[in-house]
Design an enzyme around this catalytic site. Structure first.
Site, PDB file in Angstrom:
ATOM      1  N   ARG A  36      31.722  46.406  70.559  1.00 53.52           N
ATOM      2  CA  ARG A  36      31.987  47.002  71.482  1.00 53.52           C
ATOM      3  C   ARG A  36      32.850  48.319  70.982  1.00 53.52           C
ATOM      4  O   ARG A  36      32.897  49.562  71.437  1.00 53.52           O
ATOM      5  CB  ARG A  36      32.359  46.517  72.804  1.00 53.52           C
ATOM      6  CG  ARG A  36      31.182  45.764  73.461  1.00 53.52           C
ATOM      7  CD  ARG A  36      31.790  44.941  74.452  1.00 53.52           C
ATOM      8  NE  ARG A  36      30.841  44.236  75.136  1.00 53.52           N
ATOM      9  CZ  ARG A  36      29.922  43.473  74.588  1.00 53.52           C
ATOM     10  NH1 ARG A  36      30.065  43.045  73.257  1.00 53.52           N
ATOM     11  NH2 ARG A  36      28.821  42.806  75.333  1.00 53.52           N
ATOM     12  N   ASP A 145      38.072  47.253  91.184  1.00 56.07           N
ATOM     13  CA  ASP A 145      37.985  46.910  89.523  1.00 56.07           C
ATOM     14  C   ASP A 145      38.408  47.943  88.654  1.00 56.07           C
ATOM     15  O   ASP A 145      38.736  49.085  89.156  1.00 56.07           O
ATOM     16  CB  ASP A 145      36.268  46.689  89.175  1.00 56.07           C
ATOM     17  CG  ASP A 145      36.032  45.736  88.419  1.00 56.07           C
ATOM     18  OD1 ASP A 145      35.651  44.689  88.423  1.00 56.07           O
ATOM     19  OD2 ASP A 145      35.986  46.073  86.915  1.00 56.07           O
TER      20      ASP A 145
END
Length: 277
Positions: A36, A145
């Site tokens: 990533r 979140d």
């Protein structure tokens, strides 16, 4: 050009990410992180970790920092996951919370991290289906979140067959509409019953608007933190709870090993943690 992350660069990145999010990556996460991180480096035309971190560290690169955070967070959830805690909510926790409310006061329930919305929406469905007093009390449900991309998905309320696998055909028929492919969309009134927001649990500014919360579901977040960050998160959660409020953790997490701020409550359905009154 093939990119590789050296052990030193991995350590440098892990420290950088930890300082900003409280999430710690050890060597066991190398494959997950490297892939990533390289994707983000390519997206920003940075050819080494030092250049990339310099780029992300600039105040003007807040958007890239958020993109990096979104790519590094894991969102694995489904409806009615660890349902015994939802049973505990409607059978035991609310039985203590509700009688303390004066006329006009709201019961506040917070899901953090809420991922793509399955948890806070599960709370809504449980209240509608299994808590007879839902018609008496006003309830506010929040979902938060650190990943802005997943929050956008939560607000859309569009779920895969796997996400709804634990729901009965009756619940699917009453609360969802069949969407494209093998996906299901929550009805509008259910989607609008949850307020979603971006929150970093270790950022006091993000938490300033959350106070007097009656029940917090914070499941499987603390496992990504080290001891220092866990303690800071515990203090933050304690500060957001109303006196007598409850905290639910994941099945592999224990507040008893993190902080003494909470009272352990072994209720019939689940072990939860309570802010003393």
């Amino acid at each position: 050009m093939t990119m590789k992350i050296s052990p030193q660069e991995f350590s440098q990145f892990s420290s950088f990410f930890y300082d900003r999010t409280g999430i710690f990556f050890d060597e066991s996460k190398r494959y997950f992180v490297d892939k990533r991180l390289i994707d983000r480096m390519r997206a920003t035309n940075c050819h080494d970790v030092k250049t990339y971190l310099t780029h992300v560290g600039r105040k003007a690169s807040a958007q890239e920092m958020q993109a990096l955070t979104n790519s590094m967070t894991v969102n694995e959830t489904y409806f009615f996951r660890e349902a015994y805690q939802f049973d505990c909510l409607v059978r035991s926790m609310l039985a203590e919370v509700a009688p303390r409310k004066r006329p006009g006061e709201t019961i506040k329930i917070w899901s953090l991290p809420c991922s793509s919305g399955e948890e806070p929406y599960s709370i809504v469905l449980y209240l509608l289906e299994y808590w007879p007093e839902i018609s008496i009390y006003d309830v506010e449900i929040f979902g938060s979140d650190i990943d802005t991309g997943i929050l956008a998905s939560a607000e859309r309320g569009l779920f895969s067959r796997r996400s709804v696998q634990n729901l009965s055909p009756d619940l699917l028929q009453r609360y969802f509409q069949r969407a494209d492919g093998d996906r299901w969309q929550l009805n509008t009134d259910i989607r609008q019953s949850v307020s979603f927001s971006h929150v970093n649990i270790l950022d006091p500014g993000d938490l300033a608007r959350f106070s007097g919360v009656d029940v917090i579901f914070c499941r499987n977040l603390l496992i990504y933190f080290d001891e220092i960050s866990r303690r800071a998160a515990a203090e933050a959660l304690h500060g957001c709870l109303a006196p007598g409020g409850f905290l639910c953790l994941g099945h592999s997490e224990s507040m008893s090993r993190i902080s003494n701020l909470f009272q352990v409550r072994r209720l019939p359905e689940a072990t939860v943690y309570q802010r003393p009154r």
